[in-house]
Design an enzyme around this catalytic site. Structure first.
Site: not given
Ligand code: IMP
Length: 440
Positions: A25, A28, A52-53, A136, A254, A315
């Site tokens: 976030d 980018k 998310g973009h 997520t 992640t 959100g």
């Molecule tokens: P996952 O990628 O859904 O498995 O989530 C693992 C961790 O990465 C969590 O803390 C999410 O909030 C974080 N995360 C995953 N994608 C994003 C992103 O695009 N922006 C910020 N945090 C992310």
């Protein structure tokens, strides 16, 4: 910004990457959009529909999660690489909303692992069960688990043949084992949807067969041919280096490689001259995990409101705090970052003005009576138990001075960042509009 600025950012080899230098976030999108103006190929190389973009298509705001950002430009070829955990529900929707409108092409690598309903079910169940890390819930972690365990992983090309899907889901007792594990979740008190039957999973995937068929490609071949032709190639990162599965603060990461190593993992040793790491002028994080410079209480709330810091995918309110130079330097090294872009300076300046106080920059951690800040792996424990040492900077009430140049106090804040990070700042974001990007 001029074409010359953009070309310079691609560097000698014309192969560039834009990736997050914090916890995702970072904003980018704006620099990616700028660079796609010159791109022939835009490649998503990791992560999935967890990103998310926000983009604008014919003046309409669209929040995208997986489609490469070049898809808004008709002359780009957009690639979902073999390192992506691909959710076809989201991808097919975004192709319809973005690529079909602009007339651009999207292809999927034949070997890309596909997120299926069992992955989504377990991501939701683990989070609901209280043992989660704040994911997520898009099924990303379970999809990578199955790819690495070499069981239950369906690849894009398998969709041409339902027998292949069924074989992938049953080999080694995968489906039976997953169902047994699901039963133990269902037996607890947590409210969960029914576990999908094998037929449901195959049917779910088969609905995308005609979507996938004309879009399958050997994208390694495409990328290397484009390198030979000296085309402009942009790799688009997801999340940020501090969420990288190897280099982030485990387990609060992640499940993919967020730095430039993620590109090499699937495309080999490409001549990448420019790895642009994007960092906010402050810091945010969504989900659990250590965040040493976090601002809790009303200060964090104010920064969240001013920066509109709410997750584009879920959100969720983002945790907000000061820029952490220890983490940033680490991200530069681990992500192989060659240049930085610092975004949202306008938000930081507004926040500083409202507070009427100097702005801290995290420069060292004090951990177990030692001052650390160089060459130190940021383990969860270091991040959680350390006390942060700050430099204080007086920021002006506006990023730009009367002659529309960066205000000298903003320049000295940026110089401190650049010195600590060890790489130059190529551009800064001074406002939400596309053209509010100043190249340095
Ligand atoms: P996952 O990628 O859904 O498995 O989530 C693992 C961790 O990465 C969590 O803390 C999410 O909030 C974080 N995360 C995953 N994608 C994003 C992103 O695009 N922006 C910020 N945090 C992310």
């Amino acid at each position: 910004m001029s074409r010359a600025h953009i070309k310079r950012l691609y560097g000698e080899s014309r192969v560039a990457a834009v990736l997050g230098a914090q916890w995702g976030d970072e904003g980018k999108g704006k620099i990616v959009d700028t660079l796609t103006a010159e791109a022939n190929l835009v490649i998503r190389y990791g992560g999935g529909a967890n990103a998310g973009h926000t983009i604008f298509v014919n003046g309409r705001k669209v929040v995208t999660h997986i489609i490469p950002s070049g898809a808004i430009r008709p002359n780009t070829l957009n690639i979902i690489g073999p390192g992506v955990a691909c959710g076809l529900d989201v991808l097919s929707k975004e192709v319809k909303e973005v690529a079909d409108v602009s007339g651009s092409r999207v292809v999927i690598d034949r070997s890309t692992p596909i997120v299926h309903p069992i992955h989504r079910w377990f991501d939701v169940a683990r989070e609901a069960n209280g043992g989660g890390i704040g994911t997520t819930q898009r099924g990303i972690g379970p999809a990578y688990e199955d790819m690495f365990s070499r069981r239950g992983s369906v690849r894009a090309a398998d969709l041409l043949n339902p027998d292949k899907i069924e074989a992938a889901l049953t080999a080694g007792g995968y489906y039976a084992e997953r169902r047994a594990a699901a039963e133990s979740y269902l037996a607890s008190n947590v409210k969960l949807p029914a576990f999908p039957s094998l037929t449901d999973v195959v049917a779910d995937l088969m609905q995308y067969r005609e979507f996938v068929r004309p879009r399958l490609a050997d994208t390694r071949e495409i990328v290397w041919e484009a390198v030979e032709k000296r085309q402009c190639i942009l790799f688009e990162g997801a999340q940020g280096v501090m969420l990288d599965v190897f280099n982030g603060s485990s387990p609060h990461t992640t499940s993919s490689l967020c730095g430039a190593a993620g590109i090499r993992a699937t495309y080999g040793n490409l001549p990448i001259t420019s790895v642009i790491g994007v960092a906010k002028a402050y810091a945010t994080r969504v989900g659990g995990g250590p965040f040493p410079t976090e601002l809790k209480g009303p200060e964090g709330d104010l920064l969240r409101e001013l920066g509109n810091e709410y997750g584009a995918t879920t959100g969720r309110p983002r945790r907000c705090g000061w820029l952490d130079l220890v983490a940033l330097r680490y991200a530069v090294r681990m992500g192989e970052i060659t240049h930085l872009v610092v975004t949202k300076l306008d938000t930081l300046v507004e926040f500083a003005t409202k507070q009427g106080l100097p702005t801290p920059l995290g420069v060292h951690y004090n951990f177990e009576l030692r001052r650390i800040g160089r060459n130190e792996t940021l383990t969860s424990r270091v991040q959680r138990d350390s006390v942060v040492e700050y430099d204080l900077h007086s920021l002006p009430s506006s990023v730009l001075d009367e002659s529309s140049a960066l205000h000298p106090s903003v320049s000295s804040y940026l110089k401190r960042i650049q010195d600590a990070a060890g790489v130059p700042i190529a551009a800064v974001g001074t406002g939400p509009e596309r053209d509010q990007l100043i190249f340095l």
